[in-house]
Design a protein around this motif. Structure first.
Motif, PDB file in Angstrom:
ATOM      1  N   ILE A  10    -129.351  67.795 -28.123  1.00 20.98           N
ATOM      2  CA  ILE A  10    -130.691  68.279 -27.562  1.00 20.98           C
ATOM      3  C   ILE A  10    -130.364  69.140 -26.147  1.00 20.98           C
ATOM      4  O   ILE A  10    -130.709  70.090 -25.801  1.00 20.98           O
ATOM      5  N   GLY A  40    -143.413  60.460 -26.218  1.00 20.13           N
ATOM      6  CA  GLY A  40    -142.240  61.249 -26.970  1.00 20.13           C
ATOM      7  C   GLY A  40    -141.340  60.016 -26.743  1.00 20.13           C
ATOM      8  O   GLY A  40    -141.488  59.064 -26.145  1.00 20.13           O
ATOM      9  N   SER A  43    -136.712  62.819 -23.151  1.00 20.18           N
ATOM     10  CA  SER A  43    -137.505  63.691 -22.111  1.00 20.18           C
ATOM     11  C   SER A  43    -136.539  64.462 -21.306  1.00 20.18           C
ATOM     12  O   SER A  43    -135.482  63.757 -20.814  1.00 20.18           O
ATOM     13  N   ALA A  66    -140.638  74.653 -25.926  1.00 20.47           N
ATOM     14  CA  ALA A  66    -141.345  73.677 -26.908  1.00 20.47           C
ATOM     15  C   ALA A  66    -141.505  74.406 -28.135  1.00 20.47           C
ATOM     16  O   ALA A  66    -141.346  73.789 -29.245  1.00 20.47           O
ATOM     17  N   VAL A  73    -134.817  66.736 -34.303  1.00 27.90           N
ATOM     18  CA  VAL A  73    -136.016  66.322 -33.595  1.00 27.90           C
ATOM     19  C   VAL A  73    -137.198  66.754 -34.402  1.00 27.90           C
ATOM     20  O   VAL A  73    -137.180  67.926 -34.955  1.00 27.90           O
ATOM     21  N   ARG A  75    -140.571  67.016 -33.453  1.00 28.64           N
ATOM     22  CA  ARG A  75    -141.623  67.873 -32.788  1.00 28.64           C
ATOM     23  C   ARG A  75    -141.201  67.948 -31.298  1.00 28.64           C
ATOM     24  O   ARG A  75    -140.680  66.852 -30.744  1.00 28.64           O
ATOM     25  N   VAL A  76    -141.356  68.898 -30.315  1.00 27.00           N
ATOM     26  CA  VAL A  76    -141.219  68.952 -29.036  1.00 27.00           C
ATOM     27  C   VAL A  76    -142.676  69.181 -28.509  1.00 27.00           C
ATOM     28  O   VAL A  76    -143.444  69.837 -28.981  1.00 27.00           O
ATOM     29  N   SER A  77    -142.981  68.215 -27.659  1.00 20.71           N
ATOM     30  CA  SER A  77    -144.375  68.572 -26.780  1.00 20.71           C
ATOM     31  C   SER A  77    -144.074  68.600 -25.324  1.00 20.71           C
ATOM     32  O   SER A  77    -143.042  68.221 -24.795  1.00 20.71           O
ATOM     33  N   LEU A  84    -140.704  67.889 -20.723  1.00 23.92           N
ATOM     34  CA  LEU A  84    -140.461  68.446 -22.030  1.00 23.92           C
ATOM     35  C   LEU A  84    -140.241  67.197 -23.000  1.00 23.92           C
ATOM     36  O   LEU A  84    -139.111  66.576 -22.649  1.00 23.92           O
ATOM     37  N   ASN A  85    -140.964  66.697 -23.792  1.00 24.57           N
ATOM     38  CA  ASN A  85    -140.621  65.593 -24.491  1.00 24.57           C
ATOM     39  C   ASN A  85    -140.515  65.675 -25.974  1.00 24.57           C
ATOM     40  O   ASN A  85    -140.880  66.476 -26.718  1.00 24.57           O
ATOM     41  N   PHE A  86    -139.270  65.087 -26.525  1.00 20.53           N
ATOM     42  CA  PHE A  86    -138.973  65.244 -27.924  1.00 20.53           C
ATOM     43  C   PHE A  86    -139.234  64.063 -28.690  1.00 20.53           C
ATOM     44  O   PHE A  86    -138.907  62.677 -28.253  1.00 20.53           O
TER      45      PHE A  86
END
Length: 659
Positions: A10, A40, A43, A66, A73, A75-77, A84-86
RNA sequence: GCGCCUGUAGCUCAGCUGGAUAGAGCGUUUGCCUCCGGAGCAAAAGGUCGCAGGUUCGAAUCCUGCCAGGCGUACCA
């Protein structure tokens, strides 16, 4: 992919995406775990910093990133102002973790070219019984060595034996001058089965100090004894050798009880006899690391400047210099320590000889330095990094050793010389009173009593282990979990060791432990037995299931559960939380190594146990009617059980069959 | 004097390289045994993160200065 690989991936992808989108190079971003799982699993907060250089709101930057794809991963939100959360591929993660946990080899094999790490710990003066403070040292060092090995490092554990120092000399004075004993009498005393020799010396050492205080003239005996021991000749030296050899063996026996092992005992007597110091001395003179002081209070001494940056000649207070060789020509303790550390790194150009002891610890042999020895001995020393587990009071000496390294031009080695410093263990007022120690006003105010070997104040290690074991056995007996007295003893021993080691590990290094029987004897709450109990619980589920399904083997769970089934099962947050936490063992160990803080592993293990117990309480595994769901539950139980078992093993804690 | 370390709930302690609502154990109060054994689980109460500034989008965390403790600062080991 395992968590460390995912993280690395990541981070790498993040840098590439940023470069593609904004045409800027960024440093590797820091990663953390978001406060709640809905947000997530991993982060990155780097968008906040990027906002400045890109002149865009952080949230907008995060949203653009994102939208990109990240390997491994799901989804990234984006959350809040620009987090930025994975969200990981949960089933994939669980499967990789299962492979890792069900494999026999917990640790990667060390690569020879990576070098060797020497961990020095215990290093108790061999003149009296070990006490609770020594146990802290040994447990910290032993655990740290285990952590390093777990992460694939080649580790050598050394225990330094100061068998020619004043503390041994004092006990020799006690035997000779106070009690008038011959070598033979001391030898018999050391070999006798009656009162323990190290306990006897504990009391004798205190008596010698009382004598010195009463009659300062007696200190002359000490000086004489010390010289005789250093030279290694005559009856005095012989008594010294008998005392220190016997006590080292007793210390090893004590440490074996709590699963502590050593590869090599380095003895000061060999450092003297093999002239390690004179080689180091020549080296230091040649390279100008030390100089002969011609004036001031250190006149006639070889001294080292502690602050080589300031070239200004100091006014002759001698404050920024350290005496290495006295005006009498004898070397100080620091000098011997410099020689020892040069040898650790293979910088002395000379080696000890080695002799194998007839003792084994944790199934491995123990070697000892010798003046002549076994030609088949393994190559000790020659480290690329060294950790010395020594209490914080010796920070100054450790600093001097590192300064000497730099003065000799060994900058790289100096940087790899770690003082693993920890605070002392003192005794609570209750504890002191229980031992019958005087509690003065100063202690009253401080709320604790310092351990003092000279006064004989302290909780002896074996006494405490005995008390703890007796109490653990009583608990095992009360619960009727064992099948006989022998098993009762064994479970009790394992539980006592678990309680002791966890107790010493749960505090961070810099925290002074105020020892109190009430806390240290606890088996409930944040304790070793709680962790052991958790594994036993998990193990019971697997065992009971196997009783009903004879064809079942936990390691085959992987074939029983399809990945898509696991996927919908892990959609439930609580299950995923447990699996994800179990996947953080290696990362936690890496952090514990980097921070030189075994307590980080202890805290992690406790958290995992807590979460598992919560799971255990909420979900019935064996009575689960849905077969797929039941298998998934077993899958989680297995992952946690194996992870916890490994974590406990790293702390030197065994798990009883039943509790 | 100088150097290093520490100050977080009643007590004992966590809080990783600055990040989202400051956590745990013990103690206190209150629930939970049709159970894979309660060495357990859940809930409640409990915080000016020593004080004051500063840096930062953001500080228990970094910087400075105070205050209070601890340990060093030997021709002891």
């Amino acid at each position: 992919m395992l968590l460390e690989q995912i993280q690395r991936r990541i981070k790498k992808d993040f840098r590439e995406r940023v470069k593609e989108l904004f045409a800027v190079e960024v440093a590797e971003p820091a990663m953390s775990v978001p406060p709640s799982l809905e947000l997530g699993d991993l982060s990155i907060t780097a968008c906040f910093e990027l906002a400045k250089t890109l002149r865009q709101p952080p949230r907008k930057i995060a949203e653009q990133i994102a939208a990109c794809r990240f390997e491994g991963v799901e989804r990234v939100s984006v959350a809040g102002g620009g987090y930025l959360n994975f969200h990981l591929d949960r089933a994939g993660f669980a499967v990789s973790l299962f492979d890792s946990r069900s494999s026999r080899d917990a640790a990667p094999r060390p690569t020879p070219q990576a070098g060797k790490i020497v961990v020095e710990h215990t290093s108790i003066n061999p003149n009296k019984a070990a006490h609770i403070g020594h146990l802290r040292n040994a447990v910290l060092g032993d655990t740290f060595a285990r952590l390093l090995r777990f992460r694939g490092h080649c580790v050598e554990v050394q225990n330094y034996i100061d068998n020619t120092g004043v503390q041994v000399a004092d006990v020799v004075v006690g035997f000779r001058n106070l009690e008038g004993r011959s070598v033979e009498e001391v030898r018999q005393l050391a070999a006798s089965e009656g009162k323990r020799f190290d306990y006897y010396c504990w009391d004798l050492y205190a008596k010698v100090f009382e004598w010195y205080e009463r009659e300062p003239a007696a200190l002359e005996y000490r000086t004489k004894a010390l010289h005789a021991i250093e030279e290694g000749r005559g009856e005095i030296a012989e008594i010294g050798a008998v005392v220190s050899d016997a006590i080292v063996r007793l210390h090893l026996r004590t440490m074996r009880r709590i699963n502590v092992a050593y590869d090599l005992l380095v003895r000061e007597s060999e450092i003297l006899q093999l002239k390690f110091w004179s080689i180091a001395f020549e080296l230091m003179k040649q390279r100008g690391a030390i100089r002969l002081e011609s004036a001031g209070k250190n006149r006639g001494c070889w001294v080292m400047d502690l602050d080589p940056e300031t070239t200004e000649p100091k006014e002759d207070t001698g404050e920024d210099t350290k005496v290495i060789v006295r005006s009498s020509g004898t070397v100080t303790y620091v000098g011997k320590d410099i020689a020892y550390h040069l040898w650790k790194f293979g910088l002395l150009g000379r080696d000890f000889h080695y002799r194998r002891l007839d003792i084994s610890l944790n199934g491995s042999p123990v070697w000892q330095t010798a003046t002549e020895g076994d030609p088949d001995a393994p190559p000790f020393g020659r480290a690329t990094a060294a950790y010395a587990v020594i209490d914080t009071r010796q920070s100054y000496v450790q600093h001097v050793v590192a300064t000497a390294f730099r003065a000799l031009g060994y900058h790289e080695q100096a940087a790899n010389l770690h003082h693993f410093a920890y605070e002392l263990v003192s005794l609570s007022l209750d504890c002191a009173r229980e031992l019958g120690l005087p509690v003065g006003e100063e202690e009253q105010q401080k709320g604790a009593v310092d351990v003092s070997g000279r006064r004989g104040w302290g909780v002896k290690a074996d006494d405490f282990i005995d008390t703890l074991t007796a109490q653990a056995i009583a608990e095992v007996h009360r619960r009727q979990m064992a099948e006989g007295p022998e098993q009762e003893q064994e479970y009790g021993r394992q539980i006592a060791v678990g309680a002791l080691r966890y107790f010493l590990l749960r505090f961070t290094r810099r925290t002074m432990i105020v020892f109190d029987f009430k806390d240290a004897l606890a088996f409930e709450g944040e304790t070793g037995p709680y962790l052991q109990y958790t594994v036993v619980r998990a193990q019971n589920i697997l065992r009971k299931y196997a009783e009903v399904h004879p064809e079942f083997h936990a390691s085959e769970l992987k074939t029983l559960v399809a990945e898509h089934q696991l996927k919908s099962f892990l959609a439930e947050g609580a299950f995923w939380e447990l699996v994800f936490l179990a996947g953080q063992l290696e990362l936690t160990v890496d952090q514990a190594i980097a921070a030189e803080e075994p307590a980080m592993l202890a805290k992690y293990a406790f958290r995992l146990a807590q979460e598992f117990n919560n799971f255990y309480h909420r979900h019935r595994v064996l009575t689960e009617p849905d077969e797929v769901r039941r298998s998934c539950l077993l899958y989680v139980v297995y992952l946690v059980a194996e992870t916890l078992r490994r974590a406990l093993d790293l702390m030197g804690i065994e798990v009883p069959e039943r509790m």
